[in-house]
Design an enzyme around this catalytic site. Structure first.
Site, PDB file in Angstrom:
ATOM      1  N   GLN A  87       1.504   0.109  -7.352  1.00  0.00           N
ATOM      2  CA  GLN A  87       0.593   1.037  -6.691  1.00  0.00           C
ATOM      3  C   GLN A  87       0.354   2.293  -7.532  1.00  0.00           C
ATOM      4  OE1 GLN A  87      -1.325   0.613  -4.108  1.00  0.00           O
ATOM      5  NE2 GLN A  87      -0.582  -1.481  -3.844  1.00  0.00           N
ATOM      6  N   SER A  88       0.394   2.146  -8.842  1.00  0.00           N
ATOM      7  CA  SER A  88       0.210   3.279  -9.738  1.00  0.00           C
ATOM      8  C   SER A  88      -1.188   3.878  -9.621  1.00  0.00           C
ATOM      9  CB  SER A  88       0.453   2.834 -11.182  1.00  0.00           C
ATOM     10  OG  SER A  88       0.001   3.809 -12.090  1.00  0.00           O
ATOM     11  N   ASN A  89      -1.261   5.174  -9.305  1.00  0.00           N
ATOM     12  CA  ASN A  89      -2.543   5.880  -9.307  1.00  0.00           C
ATOM     13  C   ASN A  89      -3.110   5.965 -10.721  1.00  0.00           C
ATOM     14  OD1 ASN A  89      -2.596   6.679  -6.472  1.00  0.00           O
ATOM     15  ND2 ASN A  89      -0.886   8.026  -6.986  1.00  0.00           N
TER      16      ASN A  89
END
Length: 343
Positions: A79-81
């Site tokens: 879920q890396s921005n």
């Protein structure tokens, strides 16, 4: 002093707004008063690329073009921005993106992507997911292997570290520090404290260095969401060292002005508690601001608790830098069940 910036690819909608949080300020005031809380809306840097990462990517992509690269390789959690922003920025600039992610498994028919990961695929990024142990132990090798893969195909890749946080990415938040201080001057105050979430350290590094270079007495506090205080102090010093070496800078950075609060990480990175979910709901209900459970929710919760406990008693104005992350709300939707539960 005047800061001389390197080449930049304009991707973000700047300047982002600076807004007062009147209801939050009133709620957390004591009989003796309290600081006025402001918010720098870096969640509004762009619609899909939203958040702090796009400021860093403006300088990273410009450097990639100078080097003749047509591919961006970077890394992070599922879920890396930063990975989501990189995928979209690459698409916008006509480049390829390859994301090295740590997680459970590659996408299958029964494993439907959500949040940032869904956007990664929509943006056309190539996604390689590795188990946590392999990711941690082999990350430098994985970068090398994929860079060689693209080179053998006649492409050239730029490898971007976690969060785009290094001596190149730091320019994004040097520029933000200058923009933010000007915002405050225009409104009529100098902030006593800037507050942000610290996950890879680059945002805090840029803000801290920027305030010093611009001669501001403003302090910067990063609320850690993963590693401890000692890690971030070392990481910020390393980012500044890389920046000074790469760009022949001789500015006397004062590492004593690195302030990290690691008391609100909770059970671990990406794991929120009920208190965090409640703080996110509070910000949405009182101010119409959407925070996330991984970064901004934890940092904002820490800020409010510290205001409540009198740790900012000497401050008149505090600016919370909203670094985005709203896509991270959706994979953790179950944590917000109290918002729709009966009663």
């Amino acid at each position: 002093m005047s800061i001389q910036y390197p080449a930049r690819e304009h991707l973000a909608n700047l300047p982002t707004p600076l807004q007062p949080l009147h209801k939050i300020t009133e709620l957390y005031s004591t009989p003796f008063g309290g600081p006025q809380v402001w918010i720098k809306r870096d969640d509004l840097t762009e619609s899909a690329m939203s958040g702090n990462k796009v400021r860093k990517l403006e300088y990273i992509i410009a450097e990639a073009k100078v080097r003749g690269c047509n591919t961006l390789i970077t890394c992070g959690g599922e879920q890396s921005n930063h990975c989501r922003a990189t995928a979209l920025a690459a698409a916008k600039c006509g480049m390829k993106a390859h994301l090295i992610l740590r997680g459970a498994a590659e996408l299958t028919s029964g494993n439907i992507p959500d949040g940032n990961l869904l956007v990664d695929y929509l943006a056309g990024a190539r996604v390689s997911v590795y188990p946590l142990r392999e990711y941690v132990s082999r990350l430098p090798e994985l970068f090398e292997e994929w860079a060689s893969f693209y080179q053998n195909q006649g492409n050239r890749a730029l490898c971007i570290p976690t969060g785009g946080s290094d001596g190149l990415g730091i320019w994004g938040y040097l520029q933000c520090a200058e923009e933010l201080l000007e915002d405050c001057r225009r409104v009529g105050f100098q902030p006593d404290r800037l507050v942000c979430a610290s996950g890879s350290g680059g945002t805090q590094a840029g803000l801290t260095l920027g305030c010093q270079m611009l001669g501001a007495d403003t302090g910067v506090t990063g609320y850690a969401v993963s590693d401890n205080e000692a890690y971030f102090i070392d990481k910020i010093q390393e980012d500044v060292r890389q920046w000074a070496e790469a760009y022949a800078q001789e500015f006397p950075f004062d590492s004593r002005r690195i302030h990290v609060n690691d008391k609100y990480i909770g059970p671990g990175y990406g794991i929120a508690t009920e208190e965090i979910y409640q703080t996110i709901a509070l910000a949405a209900q009182l101010e119409g601001i959407l925070l996330d459970p991984v970064y901004t929710g934890k940092a904002f919760h820490g800020l409010l608790k510290d205001i409540e406990q009198g740790h900012y008693a000497g401050c008149r104005h505090i600016v919370f830098v909203h670094t985005g992350g709203q896509f991270g709300v959706f994979p953790q939707r179950a944590g917000f069940s109290a918002c729709w539960a009966d009663g």
